[in-house]
Motif scaffolding. Sequence first.
Motif, PDB file in Angstrom:
ATOM      1  N   LEU A 127       0.846  -1.183   0.000  1.00 36.71           N
ATOM      2  CA  LEU A 127       0.000   0.000   0.000  1.00 36.71           C
ATOM      3  C   LEU A 127       0.888   1.241   0.000  1.00 36.71           C
ATOM      4  O   LEU A 127       1.640   1.473   0.939  1.00 36.71           O
ATOM      5  CB  LEU A 127      -0.903   0.022   1.236  1.00 36.71           C
ATOM      6  N   ALA A 128       0.833   2.013  -1.063  1.00 38.58           N
ATOM      7  CA  ALA A 128       1.609   3.250  -1.122  1.00 38.58           C
ATOM      8  C   ALA A 128       0.709   4.386  -0.673  1.00 38.58           C
ATOM      9  O   ALA A 128      -0.334   4.630  -1.261  1.00 38.58           O
ATOM     10  CB  ALA A 128       2.109   3.489  -2.542  1.00 38.58           C
ATOM     11  N   PHE A 129       1.108   5.060   0.392  1.00 42.80           N
ATOM     12  CA  PHE A 129       0.225   6.029   1.033  1.00 42.80           C
ATOM     13  C   PHE A 129       0.868   7.398   1.026  1.00 42.80           C
ATOM     14  O   PHE A 129       1.940   7.599   1.587  1.00 42.80           O
ATOM     15  CB  PHE A 129      -0.036   5.567   2.478  1.00 42.80           C
ATOM     16  N   PRO A 132       3.416  -0.556  -5.887  1.00 47.57           N
ATOM     17  CA  PRO A 132       2.255  -1.015  -5.100  1.00 47.57           C
ATOM     18  C   PRO A 132       1.246  -1.788  -5.947  1.00 47.57           C
ATOM     19  O   PRO A 132       1.237  -1.680  -7.167  1.00 47.57           O
ATOM     20  CB  PRO A 132       1.640   0.305  -4.629  1.00 47.57           C
ATOM     21  N   THR A 133       0.410  -2.567  -5.275  1.00 43.03           N
ATOM     22  CA  THR A 133      -0.768  -3.144  -5.938  1.00 43.03           C
ATOM     23  C   THR A 133      -1.981  -2.269  -5.647  1.00 43.03           C
ATOM     24  O   THR A 133      -2.949  -2.262  -6.388  1.00 43.03           O
ATOM     25  CB  THR A 133      -1.040  -4.574  -5.439  1.00 43.03           C
ATOM     26  N   VAL A 134      -1.918  -1.554  -4.525  1.00 45.48           N
ATOM     27  CA  VAL A 134      -2.918  -0.543  -4.199  1.00 45.48           C
ATOM     28  C   VAL A 134      -2.155   0.747  -3.902  1.00 45.48           C
ATOM     29  O   VAL A 134      -1.253   0.758  -3.059  1.00 45.48           O
ATOM     30  CB  VAL A 134      -3.758  -0.936  -2.962  1.00 45.48           C
ATOM     31  N   LEU A 135      -2.483   1.832  -4.606  1.00 44.78           N
ATOM     32  CA  LEU A 135      -1.834   3.124  -4.392  1.00 44.78           C
ATOM     33  C   LEU A 135      -2.869   4.106  -3.869  1.00 44.78           C
ATOM     34  O   LEU A 135      -3.835   4.424  -4.554  1.00 44.78           O
ATOM     35  CB  LEU A 135      -1.234   3.653  -5.698  1.00 44.78           C
ATOM     36  N   MET A 136      -2.663   4.559  -2.628  1.00 42.36           N
ATOM     37  CA  MET A 136      -3.577   5.539  -2.052  1.00 42.36           C
ATOM     38  C   MET A 136      -2.875   6.885  -2.004  1.00 42.36           C
ATOM     39  O   MET A 136      -1.798   7.006  -1.421  1.00 42.36           O
ATOM     40  CB  MET A 136      -4.000   5.118  -0.649  1.00 42.36           C
ATOM     41  N   ALA A 137      -3.473   7.893  -2.615  1.00 43.43           N
ATOM     42  CA  ALA A 137      -2.862   9.220  -2.671  1.00 43.43           C
ATOM     43  C   ALA A 137      -3.831  10.249  -2.115  1.00 43.43           C
ATOM     44  O   ALA A 137      -4.893  10.482  -2.677  1.00 43.43           O
ATOM     45  CB  ALA A 137      -2.497   9.563  -4.112  1.00 43.43           C
ATOM     46  N   ALA A 138      -3.463  10.845  -0.971  1.00 46.98           N
ATOM     47  CA  ALA A 138      -4.307  11.873  -0.352  1.00 46.98           C
ATOM     48  C   ALA A 138      -3.792  13.242  -0.763  1.00 46.98           C
ATOM     49  O   ALA A 138      -2.679  13.623  -0.390  1.00 46.98           O
ATOM     50  CB  ALA A 138      -4.284  11.729   1.169  1.00 46.98           C
ATOM     51  N   TYR A 139      -4.575  13.965  -1.540  1.00 49.37           N
ATOM     52  CA  TYR A 139      -4.230  15.319  -1.999  1.00 49.37           C
ATOM     53  C   TYR A 139      -2.802  15.384  -2.559  1.00 49.37           C
ATOM     54  O   TYR A 139      -2.005  16.235  -2.153  1.00 49.37           O
ATOM     55  CB  TYR A 139      -4.396  16.332  -0.851  1.00 49.37           C
ATOM     56  N   PRO A 140      -2.447  14.519  -3.519  1.00 48.82           N
ATOM     57  CA  PRO A 140      -1.055  14.462  -3.984  1.00 48.82           C
ATOM     58  C   PRO A 140      -0.602  15.697  -4.744  1.00 48.82           C
ATOM     59  O   PRO A 140       0.597  15.887  -4.925  1.00 48.82           O
ATOM     60  CB  PRO A 140      -1.041  13.228  -4.894  1.00 48.82           C
ATOM     61  N   VAL A 141      -1.541  16.535  -5.198  1.00 50.60           N
ATOM     62  CA  VAL A 141      -1.131  17.741  -5.941  1.00 50.60           C
ATOM     63  C   VAL A 141      -1.435  19.022  -5.169  1.00 50.60           C
ATOM     64  O   VAL A 141      -1.323  20.113  -5.724  1.00 50.60           O
ATOM     65  CB  VAL A 141      -1.797  17.804  -7.338  1.00 50.60           C
ATOM     66  N   ARG A 142      -1.804  18.903  -3.894  1.00 50.22           N
ATOM     67  CA  ARG A 142      -2.114  20.106  -3.110  1.00 50.22           C
ATOM     68  C   ARG A 142      -0.891  21.016  -3.071  1.00 50.22           C
ATOM     69  O   ARG A 142       0.195  20.626  -2.671  1.00 50.22           O
ATOM     70  CB  ARG A 142      -2.536  19.729  -1.691  1.00 50.22           C
ATOM     71  N   GLY A 143      -1.073  22.257  -3.491  1.00 56.59           N
ATOM     72  CA  GLY A 143       0.027  23.208  -3.470  1.00 56.59           C
ATOM     73  C   GLY A 143       0.972  23.116  -4.646  1.00 56.59           C
ATOM     74  O   GLY A 143       1.913  23.887  -4.743  1.00 56.59           O
ATOM     75  N   GLY A 160      -2.253  -2.029 -13.842  1.00 57.66           N
ATOM     76  CA  GLY A 160      -3.087  -2.923 -13.056  1.00 57.66           C
ATOM     77  C   GLY A 160      -3.155  -2.588 -11.582  1.00 57.66           C
ATOM     78  O   GLY A 160      -3.669  -3.372 -10.778  1.00 57.66           O
ATOM     79  N   VAL A 161      -2.651  -1.420 -11.209  1.00 56.04           N
ATOM     80  CA  VAL A 161      -2.725  -0.983  -9.808  1.00 56.04           C
ATOM     81  C   VAL A 161      -4.142  -0.475  -9.515  1.00 56.04           C
ATOM     82  O   VAL A 161      -4.779   0.127 -10.379  1.00 56.04           O
ATOM     83  CB  VAL A 161      -1.695   0.136  -9.539  1.00 56.04           C
ATOM     84  N   ALA A 162      -4.626  -0.738  -8.298  1.00 55.02           N
ATOM     85  CA  ALA A 162      -5.882  -0.128  -7.841  1.00 55.02           C
ATOM     86  C   ALA A 162      -5.516   1.210  -7.213  1.00 55.02           C
ATOM     87  O   ALA A 162      -4.850   1.257  -6.179  1.00 55.02           O
ATOM     88  CB  ALA A 162      -6.576  -1.024  -6.817  1.00 55.02           C
ATOM     89  N   VAL A 163      -5.898   2.301  -7.861  1.00 58.19           N
ATOM     90  CA  VAL A 163      -5.532   3.639  -7.403  1.00 58.19           C
ATOM     91  C   VAL A 163      -6.710   4.276  -6.670  1.00 58.19           C
ATOM     92  O   VAL A 163      -7.829   4.301  -7.187  1.00 58.19           O
ATOM     93  CB  VAL A 163      -5.100   4.541  -8.582  1.00 58.19           C
ATOM     94  N   ILE A 164      -6.454   4.761  -5.456  1.00 54.79           N
ATOM     95  CA  ILE A 164      -7.457   5.518  -4.692  1.00 54.79           C
ATOM     96  C   ILE A 164      -6.927   6.943  -4.564  1.00 54.79           C
ATOM     97  O   ILE A 164      -5.867   7.168  -3.987  1.00 54.79           O
ATOM     98  CB  ILE A 164      -7.709   4.902  -3.307  1.00 54.79           C
ATOM     99  N   PHE A 165      -7.670   7.897  -5.123  1.00 53.64           N
ATOM    100  CA  PHE A 165      -7.198   9.280  -5.225  1.00 53.64           C
ATOM    101  C   PHE A 165      -8.145  10.208  -4.474  1.00 53.64           C
ATOM    102  O   PHE A 165      -9.316  10.349  -4.832  1.00 53.64           O
ATOM    103  CB  PHE A 165      -7.141   9.671  -6.702  1.00 53.64           C
ATOM    104  N   VAL A 166      -7.652  10.818  -3.389  1.00 50.37           N
ATOM    105  CA  VAL A 166      -8.440  11.802  -2.645  1.00 50.37           C
ATOM    106  C   VAL A 166      -8.053  13.179  -3.175  1.00 50.37           C
ATOM    107  O   VAL A 166      -6.890  13.579  -3.090  1.00 50.37           O
ATOM    108  CB  VAL A 166      -8.183  11.727  -1.133  1.00 50.37           C
ATOM    109  N   GLY A 167      -9.011  13.903  -3.737  1.00 44.74           N
ATOM    110  CA  GLY A 167      -8.721  15.214  -4.310  1.00 44.74           C
ATOM    111  C   GLY A 167      -9.714  16.256  -3.860  1.00 44.74           C
ATOM    112  O   GLY A 167     -10.781  15.943  -3.331  1.00 44.74           O
ATOM    113  N   GLU A 168      -9.338  17.537  -4.089  1.00 47.22           N
ATOM    114  CA  GLU A 168     -10.230  18.632  -3.709  1.00 47.22           C
ATOM    115  C   GLU A 168     -10.729  19.407  -4.918  1.00 47.22           C
ATOM    116  O   GLU A 168     -11.663  20.185  -4.803  1.00 47.22           O
ATOM    117  CB  GLU A 168      -9.526  19.571  -2.721  1.00 47.22           C
ATOM    118  N   ASP A 169     -10.102  19.200  -6.089  1.00 46.69           N
ATOM    119  CA  ASP A 169     -10.526  19.878  -7.316  1.00 46.69           C
ATOM    120  C   ASP A 169     -11.490  18.955  -8.058  1.00 46.69           C
ATOM    121  O   ASP A 169     -11.086  17.941  -8.628  1.00 46.69           O
ATOM    122  CB  ASP A 169      -9.306  20.200  -8.183  1.00 46.69           C
ATOM    123  N   LEU A 170     -12.777  19.282  -8.027  1.00 44.40           N
ATOM    124  CA  LEU A 170     -13.786  18.393  -8.608  1.00 44.40           C
ATOM    125  C   LEU A 170     -13.632  18.264 -10.114  1.00 44.40           C
ATOM    126  O   LEU A 170     -13.953  17.219 -10.682  1.00 44.40           O
ATOM    127  CB  LEU A 170     -15.196  18.886  -8.242  1.00 44.40           C
TER     128      LEU A 170
END
Length: 514
Positions: A342-344, A425-436, A456-466
Amino acid sequence: MEKKIALELKNITKTFGSVIANKDISLQVRKGEILSVLGENGSGKTTLMNMVSGIYYPDSGRIFVDGNEVVIASPKDAFECKIGMIHQHFKLVDVFSAAENIVLGLEDEKGFDMASYIDKIKEITEAYGFELDPYKKIYEMSVSEKQTVEIIKVLFRGADILILDEPTAVLTPQETVKLFKVLRNMRDSGKAIIIITHKLHEVLSLSDNVAVLRKGEYIGTVKTSETNEAELTEMMVGKKISLNIDRSEPQNVADRLVVENIDCVSREGIKLLDNVSFTARSGEILGIAGIAGSGQRELLEAIAGLQKLDEGKILYNNPKTGSQEDLRDKTPLEIRQLGVRLAFVPEDRLGMGLVGNMDIVDNMMLRSYRKGKSLFLQKKNPKSLAEEIIERLEVVTPSAYTPVRRLSGGNVQKVLVGREIASAPTVLMAAYPVRGLDINSSYTIYNLLNEQKQKGVAVIFVGEDLDVLIELCDRILVIGAGRVTGIVDGRNTTKEEIGILMTKSASDEMGGEQ
């Protein structure tokens, strides 16, 4: 008739040691105008505005307000020049009411008359179209309400020149529309407004003129009505770049992570996550949208083994063995020993992601790369990996051995994102990776996430720009007050639909039942 100049900067220069933050900058903003200030990370936007608001003092150059030269050596000097800055991180006392925060620190020779202050606050809200209850406590407020308090605080002190740093970063689309309406009302009343933002579509919809900085130097000011995103990006970066996110169709999709009915309660008994369920699939990007503090962080930390759960399961389908493992209550080390990678990329870069006193190479070594891969093909030792990330993501640093704490926020971000992706990773979780991050760096990150999806990675992307979430993600999970309020198709949804789901309460979802 041309509008009068409210604020003029002439040949402003500011250095920090050997680093030139601003070099010989001259620009102006007029009364009854909204000016956007654009530039990449490290271009000097915030430093320049911090000098106007009295936080920094210029090494050379002159500042004029209403045609008169002024000396601004402190925020108090700025207020006396009728300049107020609304920072991205609010400076409010949670247990005080809106009115108490607005008048906090005020010096009044006539004595402290709260009733008259509240009357004046109501006059300001009515004049510009704000919505605010002066008696409401800060801890009871939404992010947009807190921002309203900050804006009214500077207006209460008589500000005619307002500077807003990333004002829409944590707002829903509906809240952004309300804010823009208020800002236009303020402009129409003769206020001069300066906005620092990374969102080009907002610049084009709101501002009258756009000033562009590049590497600490002033490039020019253009009329918003006579420019476009591509031209502004070229001015910022110095070259043409593509502003398209190439969203591929998901291939070989399989359920990789199945989250079932998870609950998380804080020590104070507040539900941080409430019966959350969803599936993240390999070969797909799952976006997560929500107002700041809705449970996004706790959700990702729970999956990464950093947050204890009270109920539910987090099931990982191992692509190598075909077995299914429950990750709940396992430590990050135990999760890795199971073969789960898990890449966080957490919100708190230096608090959780990187060690500030360590250099870039040593921060690479915080992950084990014996089985990992580089951003692309061959295995890399930590030094080679650091150098590859510096080159690929254009990290501005004297060397790979520079302590991370000496890098700008945007460059710290690039190091962290690059390192996490390189862990294969097989699962990549990125919380606000482009903030700023500036727009060029942001699109580099979006493309890297797409590359991971195609691998083939499962990417979970938390973002603020809709706009980005809709353009980048295959599905978007919307979370509000710790509950999933909806999951929508990224290709067929709208910002308005997501915005409504972001503010939807649990009682709305249950048809009004309590």
